[in-house]
Design a protein around this motif. Structure first.
Motif, mmCIF file in Angstrom:
data_model
loop_
_atom_site.group_PDB
_atom_site.id
_atom_site.type_symbol
_atom_site.label_atom_id
_atom_site.label_comp_id
_atom_site.label_asym_id
_atom_site.label_seq_id
_atom_site.Cartn_x
_atom_site.Cartn_y
_atom_site.Cartn_z
ATOM 1 N N ALA A 38 15.108 42.491 48.329
ATOM 2 C CA ALA A 38 15.705 43.779 48.714
ATOM 3 C C ALA A 38 15.387 44.534 47.315
ATOM 4 C CB ALA A 38 17.524 42.681 48.523
ATOM 5 N N SER A 39 15.566 46.432 47.904
ATOM 6 C CA SER A 39 16.211 46.884 45.533
ATOM 7 C C SER A 39 17.670 47.249 45.882
ATOM 8 C CB SER A 39 15.367 48.412 47.301
ATOM 9 O OG SER A 39 14.511 48.368 47.214
ATOM 10 N N TYR A 40 18.110 45.902 45.712
ATOM 11 C CA TYR A 40 19.259 46.051 44.229
ATOM 12 C C TYR A 40 18.967 46.347 43.283
ATOM 13 C CZ TYR A 40 20.749 42.954 48.677
ATOM 14 O OH TYR A 40 21.161 42.819 50.106
ATOM 15 N N GLY A 41 18.011 46.669 42.549
ATOM 16 C CA GLY A 41 17.426 46.792 41.195
ATOM 17 C C GLY A 41 18.357 45.313 40.240
ATOM 18 N N ASP A 42 17.800 45.011 38.886
ATOM 19 C CA ASP A 42 18.022 44.314 38.017
ATOM 20 C C ASP A 42 18.965 43.357 38.067
ATOM 21 O OD1 ASP A 42 15.486 44.707 37.659
ATOM 22 O OD2 ASP A 42 15.510 45.896 36.172
ATOM 23 N N GLU A 43 20.204 44.086 37.556
ATOM 24 C CA GLU A 43 21.626 43.537 37.238
ATOM 25 C C GLU A 43 22.014 43.270 39.163
ATOM 26 O OE1 GLU A 43 26.353 44.907 35.995
ATOM 27 O OE2 GLU A 43 24.291 46.144 35.674
ATOM 28 N N THR A 44 21.836 43.560 39.884
ATOM 29 C CA THR A 44 22.679 43.371 41.239
ATOM 30 C C THR A 44 21.492 42.085 41.829
ATOM 31 O OG1 THR A 44 23.620 45.152 41.990
ATOM 32 C CG2 THR A 44 23.391 43.561 43.552
ATOM 33 N N GLY A 45 20.371 42.149 41.365
ATOM 34 C CA GLY A 45 19.537 41.241 41.809
ATOM 35 C C GLY A 45 19.709 39.611 41.259
ATOM 36 N N THR A 46 19.811 40.417 39.618
ATOM 37 C CA THR A 46 20.495 39.226 39.052
ATOM 38 C C THR A 46 22.047 38.305 39.116
ATOM 39 O OG1 THR A 46 19.123 40.086 37.402
ATOM 40 C CG2 THR A 46 20.803 38.170 36.388
ATOM 41 N N VAL A 357 30.465 36.949 49.094
ATOM 42 C CA VAL A 357 28.871 37.367 49.513
ATOM 43 C C VAL A 357 28.802 37.896 50.724
ATOM 44 C CG1 VAL A 357 26.719 36.255 49.716
ATOM 45 C CG2 VAL A 357 28.037 35.290 47.660
ATOM 46 N N LEU A 358 29.195 37.555 51.355
ATOM 47 C CA LEU A 358 29.026 37.700 53.406
ATOM 48 C C LEU A 358 29.229 39.060 53.030
ATOM 49 C CD1 LEU A 358 27.896 37.309 55.579
ATOM 50 C CD2 LEU A 358 30.406 36.700 56.666
ATOM 51 N N VAL A 364 29.721 46.057 51.123
ATOM 52 C CA VAL A 364 29.108 47.014 49.800
ATOM 53 C C VAL A 364 27.718 47.457 49.816
ATOM 54 C CG1 VAL A 364 29.967 47.247 47.816
ATOM 55 C CG2 VAL A 364 31.183 46.215 49.130
ATOM 56 N N GLU A 365 26.685 46.591 50.491
ATOM 57 C CA GLU A 365 25.591 46.907 49.991
ATOM 58 C C GLU A 365 25.123 48.464 50.665
ATOM 59 O OE1 GLU A 365 23.099 47.370 47.649
ATOM 60 O OE2 GLU A 365 24.814 45.549 46.693
ATOM 61 N N PRO A 366 25.497 47.730 52.064
ATOM 62 C CA PRO A 366 24.961 49.198 53.679
ATOM 63 C C PRO A 366 26.114 50.207 53.175
ATOM 64 C CG PRO A 366 25.292 46.734 54.215
ATOM 65 C CD PRO A 366 26.325 46.736 53.118
#
Length: 492
Positions: A38-46, A357-358, A364-366
């Motif tokens: 996913a292209s969430y970026g480092d902070e979100t991905g972490t 998380v769900l 939120v993400e979409p």
């Protein structure tokens, strides 16, 4: 040719454990792949990686714990001591189907360790007086050497009906609580007593399976979901002696747990309203305050599941409202030094974390960041569901081939989707409306019947002209001859 009544057992296998761990590992990999893809970026991905790591650490720990549960076995000396206990069965009845009631009463007569007394209390049923059932049962119990009482009381609820049975058995050492549609496996009472060989054990839960599990798709999925939950979540708690909720169809308590708390049990209120449900979880809480609460996976009982969505919805809503009230009492009364307290908090943490998380991934993400979660995220819940559902395949039933159970196991995605959507909404709605403390089901008569035309194949009750009760519980398949056998329990 006749065979013993409907029975089941839990098969333990290292292969099942290995398969469960393999599927969990696959789910971990899928989640990790999803975060990286996913292209969430480092902070979100972490952050997401940390969330998944915590989730799967909890899941893996639970998997190991529930495989540590073992059915209690005792020495011959301990068994002789258990045989001296007076075991009283409490059977409240309200608007129950005659067929299921007869089925359950007949199962008491077929026990390898018969109860010393059975106390039936008709809680003011409006659909009939069970005169024929009562006449047959009192005669059959006398011939079997089982002391019995049958009372009809004004309708005050299940707890008051149980209390009437308690008062009718002042010398009981152990109370076994059952429902009016409970059909015990032949060794259920013998097995559920074994953990009481340890003085610290205060209550024992049995394993509940469905009598009508093949009635329709709803009963199949419900049986899969409910059986898996008992053999995962509750088995993990049992390994620590901290079962939080026993099941109504079969549970056993030291008599003092019930007698000493009878007044508060009958008069529980929440926000000034009397609580009429969640009786099993309250008795379990009383037992937890005295010692260990465990599950005996070799003690089996069969019960009728809801066959209509409306019936299931009312039942589940009652469970969720009761669960909310009971959670408040656990936080208030359970000692912080016990595993049960922290297990209870961990459960709520898991519920809150999964909901957060769900919501984040699907909303939120979409809609906020314009990023759609990768398809690999959709794989994770199903892999986990199938991994835990392997426990369902570990239950060997006398009335069903393994390939038929495997077909039900493959339906796990339906159970997962339902639990993540409809049941999740109902959980939070139940929590928000927990002040509605009425029972909600069986107000207009039995909602599930064992009539010959409606029952699963081979599951019916027939009273013959000579007044002999013939109960073909199920159709069995002899594994050696491949022939179909029918169960019949004749009782004069």
């Amino acid at each position: 040719m006749t065979t013993p009544p409907l029975a089941a057992r839990v098969h333990r296998s290292g292969t099942v454990l290995a398969a469960a761990i393999t599927l969990v590992a696959a789910a971990v990999w899928a989640a990790h792949h999803g975060v990286q893809a996913a292209s969430y970026g480092d902070e979100t991905g972490t952050r997401l990686a940390a969330v998944w790591a915590i989730t799967f650490l909890i899941l893996l720990s639970q998997t190991i714990m529930y495989h540590c549960e073992r059915a209690r076995r005792v020495s011959p000396r301990s068994r002789r001591q258990l045989d001296t206990l007076h075991v009283a069965v409490l059977l409240p009845v309200y608007n129950e189907d005659d067929g299921y009631l007869r089925l359950g009463l007949a199962s008491f007569l077929a026990q390898t360790r018969k109860p010393d007394s059975v106390h039936v209390v008709d809680d003011g049923s409006t659909s009939g007086d069970y005169a024929q059932v009562r006449a047959w049962w009192e005669r059959a119990a006398a011939e079997a050497g089982i002391a019995t009482t049958w009372q009809r009381t004004p309708n005050q609820g299940k707890r008051h009906a149980q209390a009437a049975g308690v008062h009718a058995s002042p010398t009981a050492d152990v109370f076994i609580t059952v429902d009016s549609d409970s059909c015990l496996a032949p060794n259920a009472i013998e097995e559920i007593l074994l953990p009481f060989a340890r003085a610290r054990v205060q209550s024992v839960a049995g394993i509940v399976l469905a009598t009508n599990h093949r009635a329709n798709l709803l009963t199949r999925v419900t049986d899969l979901w409910f059986t898996t939950g008992q053999l995962t979540d509750r088995s993990a708690l049992s390994a620590m002696g901290a079962v939080l909720v026993n099941s109504g169809p079969l549970a056993a308590y030291r008599a003092g747990v019930v007698r000493d708390n009878l007044d508060s049990y009958l008069n529980e209120t929440f926000l000034g309203r009397p609580v009429r449900f969640s009786d099993d979880s309250l008795l379990t809480l009383y037992a937890l305050l005295r010692g260990r609460t465990v599950q005996q996976p070799s003690a089996m009982v069969f019960t009728a599941l809801p066959e209509k969505p409306s019936h299931f919805g009312r039942m589940y809503m009652r469970w969720m409202r009761g669960s909310t009230i009971r959670s408040i009492w656990r936080m208030r009364y359970l000692p912080l030094t016990g595993w049960a307290y922290w297990a209870h908090l961990l459960r709520w943490f898991q519920v809150a974390l999964s909901a957060a998380v769900l919501g984040w991934l699907l909303a939120v993400e979409p809609f906020v960041y314009g990023r759609t979660p990768p398809a690999s995220f959709l794989v994770v819940p199903f892999l986990i569901g199938w991994a835990q559902g392997l426990r369902y395949l570990g239950v060997i039933r006398s009335d069903e081939r393994m390939r038929h159970r495997a077909v039900t196991w493959l339906l796990m995605p339906l159970a997962v989707i339902g639990s993540w959507t409809v049941l999740r909404v109902m959980r939070w709605y139940g929590a928000a409306t927990c002040a509605r403390t009425g029972w909600g089901t069986r107000q207009n008569g039995a909602e599930v019947s064992l009539a010959a035309a409606e029952a699963p194949a081979g599951s019916r009750v027939v009273l013959s002209d000579d007044d002999t009760l013939q109960i073909p519980l199920v159709k069995l398949l002899d594994p050696e001859t491949e022939t179909t056998l029918q169960i019949a329990v004749p009782v004069r």
